[in-house]
Structure formats: C-alpha cells, structure tokens
Enzyme design. Structure first.
Site: not given
Ligand SMILES: Cc1cc2nc3c(=O)[nH]c(=O)nc-3n(C[C@H](O)[C@H](O)[C@H](O)COP(=O)(O)OP(=O)(O)OC[C@H]3O[C@@H](n4cnc5c(N)ncnc54)[C@H](O)[C@@H]3O)c2cc1C
Length: 382
Positions: A121-122, A124, A156, A239, A365
């Site tokens: 899934q692409g 993020s 992933s 999901e 969050e």
């Molecule tokens: C093990 C793992 C597997 C994953 N697999 C996939 C995958 O297969 N495909 C894919 O596309 N993605 C995948 N992801 C990505 C995952 O969906 C993102 O990491 C997640 O959505 C958070 O985005 P970010 O890392 O950019 O953090 P950010 O969105 O930058 O968030 C940083 C911090 O700010 C907080 N925050 C952000 N916005 C708000 C808000 N509006 N209100 C309150 N707090 C907020 C968040 O809670 C977090 O603590 C995976 C992540 C992990 C850890």
C-alpha cells in the site's frame, strides 16, 4: 444478541482448529521466513481459508464476517502468522471488489487470493502521513497513460510485493482531497526503486519506494480519476475494520503467553505482576465486546464502523503494556542475544515491534479524534 457460535459456525471452528493444529507447530512461538510465509499462504488458499468473506464470484467463500472473526480467533490461538498477502487480502482486494473494472477484478482478485500477486500500500509520504490528503507524488498525463514521480515511505511488504495500490496527485490545482487518484502499479515497472528500512527490532518489513518517470497505463486507474480519496478511505476502513477483531484475538493469545511466562519464571506471586495481568484481562474483555459491536456493524452495513478505531487504539496501548510487563518479569533473559534468552528473545522482539502499533494504521492521536467526533459526536476540533 447471540454471542456464541451457531451450529454451522461451531463446525467450521472445529474443522479449522483441527487443520491449524496440523499446520502450525505447537509450543514456543517461532519466527517465519518469507519463504515459509509464502508456503503457509499457499496452503491457506488450498484449504479454502483465504477470502472467507469475499463474494463467491470473485473466488471467495461468500461467508458472513463472523467466519472471518472465527478464523482470526483460531489462528491467534494456534500462533499462526499472517497471510503473506495480508494487505492484498484484507485491504486492496475489498477495494478492487468495490471499485475495480471487470478486467482488473478478473486479472488481480484470483491471484491475490492464491498469494501469487502480493500487494503493498503506497499511501504515506515523508510529508503526508496523518494528513494523507497532502500526498505530492505526481501523476502527469502521458501518451502511455500516466508518468509518476515521487516518494512513498513506510510501505510494508514493498520488498516482496508484485503490485502497489498507489495514491497519487493527478490534479495539483484541485482542492487537496479532490486532485487524487488511485493506481494499481506493477512494482517491476522501470523507475520503481525499493529501499528497505531497518526497524528498531532489526527487521526490514517496510520500505521507502522511489518513483522516477514510472509509466503506468490508464487501465491501471482504480475507481474514477480524481476520486482517489474516496477509494483510499475504503482501503483504510477495511484496514481498521478487518484487523480489529484479529487484534483482540491476538491480544488474548499474547496474554496467555504472558501468563505462561510468568509461571515459568516463578513471578506469579508478585502482587504487582498479578494486578497488572488482571487489569490487562479486564481491558481485553472490554475490547472483545467492542469487537463484537464492530463486527455486528460490518455484518449489518457491509462497512466497518467507527468502533474499529476504539479497538485499534485500545489494542495498541494494551499490547505495549503487556510486552513491557514481560520484559520486566524476565529482565536480562528477555534479550535476543542473551545466553539464556527466554523463547529465543520472543518478548524483546514483540516489545520492540509493539512500539510501532500506536503509529501504523492511524496514530493514537488521530484515532482519539475519530472516536471523539464520530463515536461520541463531539464537535470537530479543526
Ligand atoms: C509498522 C508500520 C507500517 C506501516 N505501513 C504502511 C504501509 O504499508 N503503507 C503506508 O502507506 N503507510 C504505512 N505506514 C505509515 C503510517 O500510516 C504513518 O506512519 C502514520 O499514518 C503516521 O504518519 P507520519 O508517520 O507521517 O506521522 P505524522 O502524521 O507526521 O505525525 C507525527 C505526530 O503528530 C501527530 N499528529 C499529526 N496530525 C495530528 C492531528 N491532526 N491531531 C493530533 N495529532 C496529530 C501524530 O499523532 C504523531 O504523533 C506504516 C507505519 C508503521 C509504523
């Protein structure tokens, strides 16, 4: 409300339990290599346990969601791993069933079920995680269809995948949610580069995916052009919904393993350990009944309800607490590489992996926001 199994469900459970006992080694939980996972997934398909609730016209068994929940409970009890195509089966497949053309359905659905075509899934990107509508990967019109340039992250299974459900921006001038489109991209297309990312646990299950001048044909568009947000939301709903019941079942099996560990090392007379285990058990029961509510909603409407956000939130926190307790009880014996590593370092592995639980599939969050607004009906915060 009936919570026990019907006659048919109980027969299905007994057959499945019997089958699993012949497939998954009993005793200490083991790590599975990607070859073992592929073989396991093939046997799941051959035995008819892949796509239990998929419609029969798409190769599934057309069973109600309750059977998928029974599968989740029994496979967790047996210590069985995920299907190698967990994203294809639980998230992309249902999205193709909903939005795919007949040609896409015929080409991809049978191969997703059999595990021959693995999906990632692409969605993020470095600046588009929680705020997914900020996706910048650009797809420009091209005589061959679209030319895609950009970068995806945390994908992933991308290192194993044959295809990617890719969220791209086709119209940079439209308002944020409107200019997006979903593509079914062959991972072997020239210009796709996968770079595995090493996790805290040492594993490399997720990846950076760099896209440079990647040509994707127009018949690879999933759903209408410009409606990628709606398509992606269907994937995300599946999901959280599908995994919800799996998560409580896994937590329950993990709690049993914790109790075995505590007994094995003689920590069962420690009042703090006993209190913590009892609290985890009570928490689990709350999650289990929330899981049944989410399942009832899924059976009634065909869509997982907002309750699934409570499940993901509660499970991720409880799983971190549970694995931390195992580490506390075992001390140095929990370490992967210690001379007396308990269960070959299983608990350290689980604890390090659990750190990601509060991020993947929507951070805690974000989920609290969903629960506040969509379950409790509080006003929007933004
Ligand atoms: C093990 C793992 C597997 C994953 N697999 C996939 C995958 O297969 N495909 C894919 O596309 N993605 C995948 N992801 C990505 C995952 O969906 C993102 O990491 C997640 O959505 C958070 O985005 P970010 O890392 O950019 O953090 P950010 O969105 O930058 O968030 C940083 C911090 O700010 C907080 N925050 C952000 N916005 C708000 C808000 N509006 N209100 C309150 N707090 C907020 C968040 O809670 C977090 O603590 C995976 C992540 C992990 C850890």
């Amino acid at each position: 409300m009936r919570l026990g199994d019907s006659q048919d469900e109980s027969e299905f459970r007994a057959e499945l339990r019997d089958w699993l006992s012949g497939q998954v080694p009993a005793g200490v939980p083991q790590a599975w290599s990607s070859e073992q996972l592929r073989a396991w997934s093939k046997s799941l398909y051959q035995a008819g346990y892949a796509g239990l609730s998929w419609p029969t016209e798409h190769g599934g068994r057309g069973l109600p969601a309750a059977y998928q929940a029974i599968y989740a409970e029994e496979s967790a009890l047996a210590g069985a791993p995920d299907h190698v195509n967990v994203i294809g089966l639980n998230m992309v497949g249902p999205t193709i069933i909903r939005y795919g053309s007949q040609a896409q359905q015929a080409a991809l659905l049978p191969r997703i079920l059999s595990g021959e075509t693995i999906f990632c899934q692409g969605f993020s990107e470095p600046d588009a995680g929680s705020d997914l509508a900020s996706v910048r990967t650009r797809a420009r019109a091209h005589p061959a269809g679209y030319q895609v340039d950009g970068e995806k992250v945390w994908s992933s299974y991308a290192h194993l995948a044959d295809y990617c459900l890719l969220l791209v921006r086709t119209d940079p001038d439209a308002v944020k949610h409107r200019g997006l489109t979903c593509l079914l991209m062959d991972m072997r297309t020239p210009g796709v580069q996968v770079r595995p990312l090493r996790e805290l646990s040492g594993d490399t299950d997720f990846n950076q995916v760099i896209l440079t001048d990647v040509l994707v044909s127009s018949d690879s568009v999933l759903g209408p052009v410009g409606e990628g947000w709606r398509v992606a939301m269907t994937t995300l709903a599946h999901e959280r919904g599908t995994f919800g019941i799996t998560l409580t079942s896994r937590l329950s099996a993990e709690l049993d393993r914790l109790v075995q560990t505590v007994l094995a090392v003689g920590a069962d007379s420690d009042p703090l350990v006993r209190t913590e285990i009892a609290e985890l058990h009570v928490h689990l029961q709350g999650l289990r009944f929330t899981g049944y509510r989410a399942l009832a909603e899924l059976q009634r409407t065909g869509e997982p309800g907002a309750e699934s956000s409570i499940l993901k939130l509660g499970w991720s926190m409880a799983n971190q607490r549970l694995t931390a307790l195992a580490l506390r009880v075992l001390g140095a014996d929990a370490a992967f590489d210690g001379p007396t590593a308990f269960w070959s370092g299983y608990w350290q592995q689980q604890h390090l992996r659990s750190r990601t639980n509060t991020i993947e599939g929507g951070t805690s969050e974000i989920l609290r926001g969903i629960v506040a607004e969509r379950v409790l009906g509080l006003p929007r915060s933004r």
